[in-house]
Write an enzyme that holds these catalytic residues in place. Structure first.
Site, PDB file in Angstrom:
ATOM      1  N   ALA A  63       0.832  -1.108  -0.127  1.00 49.10           N
ATOM      2  CA  ALA A  63      -0.030   0.180  -0.098  1.00 49.10           C
ATOM      3  C   ALA A  63       1.189   1.047  -0.009  1.00 49.10           C
ATOM      4  O   ALA A  63       2.034   1.192   0.357  1.00 49.10           O
ATOM      5  CB  ALA A  63      -0.909   0.042   1.474  1.00 49.10           C
ATOM      6  N   GLY A 108       0.484  -4.868   0.941  1.00 47.08           N
ATOM      7  CA  GLY A 108      -0.391  -4.912   0.070  1.00 47.08           C
ATOM      8  C   GLY A 108      -0.112  -5.674  -1.342  1.00 47.08           C
ATOM      9  O   GLY A 108      -1.403  -6.478  -1.631  1.00 47.08           O
ATOM     10  N   GLU A 111      -0.705  -9.384  -0.339  1.00 51.82           N
ATOM     11  CA  GLU A 111      -2.263  -9.567   0.249  1.00 51.82           C
ATOM     12  C   GLU A 111      -2.845  -9.711  -1.254  1.00 51.82           C
ATOM     13  O   GLU A 111      -3.715 -10.386  -1.202  1.00 51.82           O
ATOM     14  CB  GLU A 111      -2.505  -8.214   1.161  1.00 51.82           C
ATOM     15  CG  GLU A 111      -1.921  -8.415   2.533  1.00 51.82           C
ATOM     16  CD  GLU A 111      -2.304  -7.280   3.273  1.00 51.82           C
ATOM     17  OE1 GLU A 111      -1.885  -6.171   2.917  1.00 51.82           O
ATOM     18  OE2 GLU A 111      -2.655  -7.200   4.401  1.00 51.82           O
ATOM     19  N   GLU A 131       4.538  -4.719   7.611  1.00 49.60           N
ATOM     20  CA  GLU A 131       3.847  -3.645   8.352  1.00 49.60           C
ATOM     21  C   GLU A 131       4.383  -3.119   9.571  1.00 49.60           C
ATOM     22  O   GLU A 131       4.357  -2.082   9.985  1.00 49.60           O
ATOM     23  CB  GLU A 131       2.498  -4.027   8.282  1.00 49.60           C
ATOM     24  CG  GLU A 131       1.888  -3.855   6.956  1.00 49.60           C
ATOM     25  CD  GLU A 131       2.058  -5.211   6.056  1.00 49.60           C
ATOM     26  OE1 GLU A 131       2.646  -6.125   6.431  1.00 49.60           O
ATOM     27  OE2 GLU A 131       1.232  -5.208   5.086  1.00 49.60           O
TER      28      GLU A 131
HETATM   29  N1  CAA Z   1       4.411   3.156  -1.023  1.00 51.66           N
HETATM   30  C1  CAA Z   1       5.050   4.360  -1.594  1.00 51.66           C
HETATM   31  N2  CAA Z   1       6.144   4.273  -2.521  1.00 51.66           N
HETATM   32  C2  CAA Z   1       6.661   3.176  -2.595  1.00 51.66           C
HETATM   33  C3  CAA Z   1       6.506   2.018  -1.823  1.00 51.66           C
HETATM   34  C4  CAA Z   1       5.298   1.836  -1.145  1.00 51.66           C
HETATM   35  N3  CAA Z   1       4.776   0.873  -0.528  1.00 51.66           N
HETATM   36  N4  CAA Z   1       7.343   1.113  -2.376  1.00 51.66           N
HETATM   37  C5  CAA Z   1       8.295   1.833  -3.014  1.00 51.66           C
HETATM   38  N5  CAA Z   1       8.048   3.016  -3.246  1.00 51.66           N
HETATM   39  C6  CAA Z   1       8.615   4.047  -4.051  1.00 51.66           C
HETATM   40  C7  CAA Z   1       9.905   4.499  -3.540  1.00 51.66           C
HETATM   41  O1  CAA Z   1       9.526   5.798  -2.527  1.00 51.66           O
HETATM   42  C8  CAA Z   1      10.736   5.144  -4.392  1.00 51.66           C
HETATM   43  O2  CAA Z   1      10.140   6.669  -4.853  1.00 51.66           O
HETATM   44  P1  CAA Z   1      11.114   7.663  -5.084  1.00 51.66           P
HETATM   45  O3  CAA Z   1      11.784   7.206  -6.502  1.00 51.66           O
HETATM   46  O4  CAA Z   1      10.114   8.686  -5.431  1.00 51.66           O
HETATM   47  O5  CAA Z   1      11.859   7.894  -3.986  1.00 51.66           O
HETATM   48  C9  CAA Z   1      10.349   4.202  -5.410  1.00 51.66           C
HETATM   49  O6  CAA Z   1       9.037   3.479  -5.133  1.00 51.66           O
HETATM   50  C10 CAA Z   1      11.282   3.284  -5.951  1.00 51.66           C
HETATM   51  O7  CAA Z   1      11.577   2.514  -4.529  1.00 51.66           O
HETATM   52  P2  CAA Z   1      12.881   2.465  -3.807  1.00 51.66           P
HETATM   53  O8  CAA Z   1      13.984   3.475  -4.306  1.00 51.66           O
HETATM   54  O9  CAA Z   1      12.792   2.349  -2.371  1.00 51.66           O
HETATM   55  O10 CAA Z   1      13.295   0.852  -4.572  1.00 51.66           O
HETATM   56  P3  CAA Z   1      14.540  -0.275  -3.976  1.00 51.66           P
HETATM   57  O11 CAA Z   1      14.948  -1.151  -4.862  1.00 51.66           O
HETATM   58  O12 CAA Z   1      15.581   0.355  -3.161  1.00 51.66           O
HETATM   59  O13 CAA Z   1      13.432  -0.775  -2.884  1.00 51.66           O
HETATM   60  C11 CAA Z   1      11.772  -2.073  -1.883  1.00 51.66           C
HETATM   61  C12 CAA Z   1      12.565  -1.766  -3.107  1.00 51.66           C
HETATM   62  C13 CAA Z   1      12.477  -3.047  -0.997  1.00 51.66           C
HETATM   63  C14 CAA Z   1      10.357  -2.693  -2.334  1.00 51.66           C
HETATM   64  C15 CAA Z   1      11.509  -0.740  -1.137  1.00 51.66           C
HETATM   65  O14 CAA Z   1      10.791   0.407  -2.079  1.00 51.66           O
HETATM   66  C16 CAA Z   1      10.404  -0.795  -0.155  1.00 51.66           C
HETATM   67  O15 CAA Z   1      10.851  -1.385   1.093  1.00 51.66           O
HETATM   68  N6  CAA Z   1       9.112  -0.449  -0.281  1.00 51.66           N
HETATM   69  C17 CAA Z   1       8.374  -0.522   0.697  1.00 51.66           C
HETATM   70  C18 CAA Z   1       7.721  -1.756   0.989  1.00 51.66           C
HETATM   71  C19 CAA Z   1       6.809  -2.051   2.264  1.00 51.66           C
HETATM   72  O16 CAA Z   1       7.243  -1.650   3.270  1.00 51.66           O
HETATM   73  N7  CAA Z   1       5.478  -2.455   1.697  1.00 51.66           N
HETATM   74  C20 CAA Z   1       4.307  -2.535   2.722  1.00 51.66           C
HETATM   75  C21 CAA Z   1       3.672  -0.964   2.703  1.00 51.66           C
HETATM   76  S1  CAA Z   1       2.393  -1.258   4.119  1.00 51.66           S
HETATM   77  C22 CAA Z   1       0.963  -1.961   3.702  1.00 51.66           C
HETATM   78  O17 CAA Z   1       1.117  -2.472   2.427  1.00 51.66           O
HETATM   79  C23 CAA Z   1      -0.118  -1.747   4.599  1.00 51.66           C
HETATM   80  C24 CAA Z   1      -1.197  -2.883   4.082  1.00 51.66           C
HETATM   81  O18 CAA Z   1      -1.278  -3.988   4.195  1.00 51.66           O
HETATM   82  C25 CAA Z   1      -2.284  -2.424   3.525  1.00 51.66           C
END
Ligand code: CAA
Length: 261
Positions: A63, A108, A111, A131
């Protein structure tokens, strides 16, 4: 649509989540479009769906953290409901849905894949429920579907530790059915979809209902659900034709496509 690409290929269709700059993260707009695209599926001709993510790196990275960062309690609950409603719709969609997980399937994203009937993934796929590292619980069904799919013990370990797992481990614990080299994933999903589409469509739909509805009730009730859906097939032309074809001794005859009737 801005974030969803929908392509029908004969008897199956591909839904691609396409928000590559954010690794296909799910904001409200993506969730709303996902809901809308399901309205567009022509259930008269489409017999199987594939869900995948745009690009080479990510299925769905979760998400949208930016959108969630300032939510109030009520807004958080509403955002959870928005995701849950569309994922539940996908889970109960009348035709089978295959998740072709082509990279990150986090939060998400994991999920979303779990609300599909079948998960296959590429060898670079990464699954996880990160999360608690962000101060929240999984909110789009993760606490419920992961436990049902891989067992409570493994689900609790993944969710409490927030540790991501790679494709081979996802396969080992039964979260995915198969792992493919990246370039082979979509062709494999399409081959599976085409294989499903060849079978009697009403029977396939009834199987999905029997399995889904049966898992929510006790065995006595579940078997009654099966009996009704089994019986229902005997009203179809496809059952008449499928069985008559089997019994026909003329080996030269070519099997005709099922009619979805
Ligand atoms: N939300 C918003 N933006 C996201 C995102 C997310 N979940 N995942 C990645 N992005 C964005 C990053 O912010 C980045 O944007 P910018 O270029 O503007 O900075 C872009 O995507 C590329 O990401 P990274 O530079 O971080 O890429 P990476 O290869 O270094 O890392 C990754 C990849 C490990 C997937 C890392 O992006 C990451 O950890 N993302 C978050 C994953 C996460 O925690 N997901 C769970 C979200 S909570 C949820 O989903 C709640 C629920 O159950 C409903």
């Amino acid at each position: 649509m801005e974030f969803i690409v929908y392509e029908q290929k004969g008897e199956y269709a591909i839904i691609t989540i396409s928000r590559e700059k954010a690794l296909n993260a799910l904001n409200s707009a993506v969730l709303e479009e996902l809901d809308k695209v399901l309205d567009q599926v022509d259930l008269g001709t489409v017999r199987c769906l594939i869900v995948t993510g745009a690009g080479q790196k990510s299925f769905v990275a979760g998400a949208d953290i930016g959108e969630m960062s300032n939510l109030s309690k009520a807004e958080g609950e509403a955002f959870g409901k928005k995701g849950n409603d569309v994922f539940r719709r996908l889970e109960n969609f009348p035709i089978p849905v295959i998740a072709a997980v082509n990279g990150f399937a986090l939060g998400g994203g994991c999920e979303l894949s779990m609300s599909c009937d079948i998960r296959i993934c590429s060898d670079n796929a990464v699954f996880g429920q990160p999360e608690v590292g962000l101060g929240i619980t999984p909110g789009f069904g993760g606490t419920q579907r992961l436990a049902r799919l891989v067992g409570a013990g493994m689900a609790k370990q993944m969710i409490y530790t927030a540790r991501n797992i790679k494709a081979d481990e996802a396969y080992r614990i039964g979260l995915v059915n198969a792992v493919y080299p990246q370039e082979e994933l979509l062709p494999a999903a399409e081959k599976m979809a085409a294989g499903i589409a060849k079978n009697a469509p009403i029977a396939v739909r009834n199987c999905k209902r029997a399995i889904n509805e049966g898992l929510d009730v006790d065995m006595e009730e579940a078997l009654i659900i099966e009996e009704k859906l089994f019986g229902n097939c005997f009203e179809t032309e496809d059952q008449r034709y499928g069985m008559a074809f089997f019994l026909d001794k003329n080996k030269e005859k070519v099997k005709e496509p099922f009619k979805n009737k």
